[in-house]
Design a protein around this motif. Structure first.
Motif, PDB file in Angstrom:
ATOM      1  N   PRO A 268       0.805  -1.221   0.000  1.00 24.49           N
ATOM      2  CA  PRO A 268       0.000   0.000   0.000  1.00 24.49           C
ATOM      3  C   PRO A 268       0.840   1.275   0.000  1.00 24.49           C
ATOM      4  O   PRO A 268       1.897   1.333   0.599  1.00 24.49           O
ATOM      5  N   ARG A 269       0.324   2.275  -0.715  1.00 27.13           N
ATOM      6  CA  ARG A 269       0.935   3.601  -0.677  1.00 27.13           C
ATOM      7  C   ARG A 269      -0.006   4.638  -0.089  1.00 27.13           C
ATOM      8  O   ARG A 269       0.394   5.737   0.261  1.00 27.13           O
ATOM      9  N   LEU A 270      -1.272   4.251   0.015  1.00 23.31           N
ATOM     10  CA  LEU A 270      -2.305   5.124   0.576  1.00 23.31           C
ATOM     11  C   LEU A 270      -3.322   4.286   1.324  1.00 23.31           C
ATOM     12  O   LEU A 270      -3.454   3.085   1.093  1.00 23.31           O
ATOM     13  N   VAL A 271      -4.069   4.957   2.208  1.00 15.59           N
ATOM     14  CA  VAL A 271      -5.249   4.368   2.828  1.00 15.59           C
ATOM     15  C   VAL A 271      -6.462   5.187   2.406  1.00 15.59           C
ATOM     16  O   VAL A 271      -6.430   6.422   2.479  1.00 15.59           O
ATOM     17  N   LEU A 272      -7.489   4.511   1.935  1.00 12.33           N
ATOM     18  CA  LEU A 272      -8.770   5.170   1.696  1.00 12.33           C
ATOM     19  C   LEU A 272      -9.719   4.721   2.786  1.00 12.33           C
ATOM     20  O   LEU A 272     -10.072   3.541   2.871  1.00 12.33           O
ATOM     21  N   ALA A 273     -10.118   5.663   3.646  1.00 14.56           N
ATOM     22  CA  ALA A 273     -11.060   5.376   4.723  1.00 14.56           C
ATOM     23  C   ALA A 273     -12.414   5.951   4.334  1.00 14.56           C
ATOM     24  O   ALA A 273     -12.532   7.158   4.109  1.00 14.56           O
ATOM     25  N   VAL A 274     -13.419   5.084   4.219  1.00 12.42           N
ATOM     26  CA  VAL A 274     -14.735   5.538   3.787  1.00 12.42           C
ATOM     27  C   VAL A 274     -15.825   5.036   4.724  1.00 12.42           C
ATOM     28  O   VAL A 274     -15.821   3.877   5.129  1.00 12.42           O
ATOM     29  N   SER A 275     -16.761   5.933   5.021  1.00  7.11           N
ATOM     30  CA  SER A 275     -17.873   5.590   5.896  1.00  7.11           C
ATOM     31  C   SER A 275     -19.183   5.625   5.115  1.00  7.11           C
ATOM     32  O   SER A 275     -19.262   6.194   4.026  1.00  7.11           O
ATOM     33  N   HIS A 276     -20.185   5.030   5.697  1.00  4.76           N
ATOM     34  CA  HIS A 276     -21.514   4.929   5.078  1.00  4.76           C
ATOM     35  C   HIS A 276     -22.323   6.206   5.298  1.00  4.76           C
ATOM     36  O   HIS A 276     -21.876   7.155   5.949  1.00  4.76           O
ATOM     37  N   GLY A 277     -23.543   6.190   4.783  1.00  2.00           N
ATOM     38  CA  GLY A 277     -24.445   7.317   4.962  1.00  2.00           C
ATOM     39  C   GLY A 277     -25.389   7.114   6.127  1.00  2.00           C
ATOM     40  O   GLY A 277     -25.226   6.200   6.940  1.00  2.00           O
ATOM     41  N   ALA A 278     -26.404   7.982   6.195  1.00  2.00           N
ATOM     42  CA  ALA A 278     -27.350   7.941   7.316  1.00  2.00           C
ATOM     43  C   ALA A 278     -28.414   6.865   7.132  1.00  2.00           C
ATOM     44  O   ALA A 278     -29.135   6.544   8.081  1.00  2.00           O
ATOM     45  N   GLY A 279     -28.511   6.292   5.928  1.00  2.00           N
ATOM     46  CA  GLY A 279     -29.576   5.328   5.698  1.00  2.00           C
ATOM     47  C   GLY A 279     -29.096   3.940   5.343  1.00  2.00           C
ATOM     48  O   GLY A 279     -29.890   3.111   4.886  1.00  2.00           O
ATOM     49  N   GLY A 280     -27.818   3.664   5.520  1.00  2.00           N
ATOM     50  CA  GLY A 280     -27.306   2.354   5.150  1.00  2.00           C
ATOM     51  C   GLY A 280     -25.962   2.091   5.781  1.00  2.00           C
ATOM     52  O   GLY A 280     -25.479   2.886   6.593  1.00  2.00           O
ATOM     53  N   GLY A 281     -25.352   0.986   5.395  1.00  2.00           N
ATOM     54  CA  GLY A 281     -24.080   0.597   5.982  1.00  2.00           C
ATOM     55  C   GLY A 281     -23.006   0.400   4.935  1.00  2.00           C
ATOM     56  O   GLY A 281     -23.136   0.855   3.795  1.00  2.00           O
ATOM     57  N   ILE A 282     -21.966  -0.329   5.308  1.00  2.00           N
ATOM     58  CA  ILE A 282     -20.838  -0.517   4.408  1.00  2.00           C
ATOM     59  C   ILE A 282     -21.138  -1.536   3.306  1.00  2.00           C
ATOM     60  O   ILE A 282     -20.293  -1.793   2.453  1.00  2.00           O
ATOM     61  N   GLU A 283     -22.343  -2.074   3.309  1.00  2.00           N
ATOM     62  CA  GLU A 283     -22.732  -2.980   2.218  1.00  2.00           C
ATOM     63  C   GLU A 283     -23.128  -2.212   0.960  1.00  2.00           C
ATOM     64  O   GLU A 283     -23.430  -2.824  -0.077  1.00  2.00           O
ATOM     65  N   ALA A 284     -23.116  -0.901   0.997  1.00  2.00           N
ATOM     66  CA  ALA A 284     -23.463  -0.090  -0.173  1.00  2.00           C
ATOM     67  C   ALA A 284     -22.617  -0.495  -1.373  1.00  2.00           C
ATOM     68  O   ALA A 284     -21.432  -0.787  -1.252  1.00  2.00           O
ATOM     69  N   ARG A 285     -23.229  -0.506  -2.560  1.00  2.00           N
ATOM     70  CA  ARG A 285     -22.557  -1.031  -3.758  1.00  2.00           C
ATOM     71  C   ARG A 285     -21.265  -0.285  -4.071  1.00  2.00           C
ATOM     72  O   ARG A 285     -20.283  -0.884  -4.493  1.00  2.00           O
ATOM     73  N   ASP A 286     -21.235   1.032  -3.868  1.00  2.00           N
ATOM     74  CA  ASP A 286     -20.026   1.782  -4.194  1.00  2.00           C
ATOM     75  C   ASP A 286     -18.897   1.470  -3.219  1.00  2.00           C
ATOM     76  O   ASP A 286     -17.734   1.315  -3.623  1.00  2.00           O
ATOM     77  N   LEU A 287     -19.212   1.350  -1.940  1.00  2.00           N
ATOM     78  CA  LEU A 287     -18.181   1.048  -0.951  1.00  2.00           C
ATOM     79  C   LEU A 287     -17.611  -0.343  -1.164  1.00  2.00           C
ATOM     80  O   LEU A 287     -16.389  -0.551  -1.102  1.00  2.00           O
ATOM     81  N   GLN A 288     -18.467  -1.312  -1.435  1.00  2.00           N
ATOM     82  CA  GLN A 288     -18.006  -2.673  -1.666  1.00  2.00           C
ATOM     83  C   GLN A 288     -17.154  -2.763  -2.936  1.00  2.00           C
ATOM     84  O   GLN A 288     -16.154  -3.490  -2.977  1.00  2.00           O
ATOM     85  N   ALA A 289     -17.536  -2.024  -3.963  1.00  2.00           N
ATOM     86  CA  ALA A 289     -16.770  -2.036  -5.205  1.00  2.00           C
ATOM     87  C   ALA A 289     -15.382  -1.435  -4.994  1.00  2.00           C
ATOM     88  O   ALA A 289     -14.380  -1.967  -5.493  1.00  2.00           O
ATOM     89  N   LEU A 290     -15.292  -0.359  -4.255  1.00  2.00           N
ATOM     90  CA  LEU A 290     -13.993   0.255  -3.984  1.00  2.00           C
ATOM     91  C   LEU A 290     -13.110  -0.679  -3.166  1.00  2.00           C
ATOM     92  O   LEU A 290     -11.902  -0.783  -3.409  1.00  2.00           O
TER      93      LEU A 290
END
Length: 218
Positions: free
Chosen positions: A32-54
């Motif tokens: 790794p050269r970077l960390v991407l830390a991403v959180s979910h929104g107010a109506g869902g969790g980390i199962e969101a399609r964009d988060l899982q794809a990333l």
């Protein structure tokens, strides 16, 4: 762009913050050269399609992905707390996210994108990834949150659905940030069956756009 997907073992850890226990699921890159830390929104969790794809694609490009579940979500609550409390949780997570000693791109979808923008300069984020930034409540363009986006203070990428009721790409103000449009996409980047692109293509626009942007970061 060729999408690289490298199968890695995810690791989940619980992190105690002043807002309660949060949870981080790591999808590590081999070098790794970077960390991407991403959180979910107010109506869902980390199962969101964009988060899982990333999480599936970015480790193949030298980026470890940390999917973050805010304390309210870990506690099983269905309603997100006030923005200030969300910021408290994110601040409490930052030492864990930065522990690998790599630059951290602070990100999130919807409400999580607002948190990333509000706290980026304070926490020393390398950049901000704003997925489905909620520019305004649906039907209320006068309630603009553009100030949060424009005030991030670091390189910022917005990935926005073309039909997002929280703000279509053409509604966004000019500013020092990049914007990638997902045609026909709604707030969750879902595209209707009658759209000119399929769901897989829509997701690829997200991951390809993020990969290109991250490669451009110094």
């Amino acid at each position: 762009m060729t999408t690289k997907i490298i199968k890695t073992e995810s690791v989940t850890e619980t992190v105690t913050t002043d807002a309660g226990d949060a949870r981080v699921t790591w999808h590590p890159a081999k070098k790794p050269r970077l960390v991407l830390a991403v959180s979910h929104g107010a109506g869902g969790g980390i199962e969101a399609r964009d988060l899982q794809a990333l999480a599936a694609v970015l480790p193949g490009h030298g980026v470890s992905v940390a999917l973050v579940e805010q304390p309210w979500r870990v506690a099983g609550k269905k309603v997100a707390p006030a923005p200030k409390t969300l910021d408290v949780g994110w601040r409490g997570l930052w030492p864990t996210l930065s522990e690998p000693g790599l630059p951290v791109v602070s990100g999130g979808r919807s409400a999580g994108a607002r948190v990333a923008c509000r706290t980026a300069t304070e926490l020393g984020a390398h950049a901000v990834l704003a997925l489905s930034f909620p520019l305004h409540p649906p039907g209320r363009p006068e309630k603009s949150r553009a100030g949060e986006l424009l005030g991030s203070g670091v390189p910022t990428l917005v990935v926005q659905g073309g039909n997002d009721p929280f703000g279509r790409p053409e509604e966004f103000p000019g500013g020092d940030y990049r914007l990638v449009e997902v045609p026909f996409g709604d707030h969750g980047f879902a595209v209707p069956k009658k759209a000119d692109i399929g769901q897989d293509e829509a997701v690829a626009i997200i991951t390809d756009g993020v990969v290109r942007w991250i490669a451009s970061l110094g």
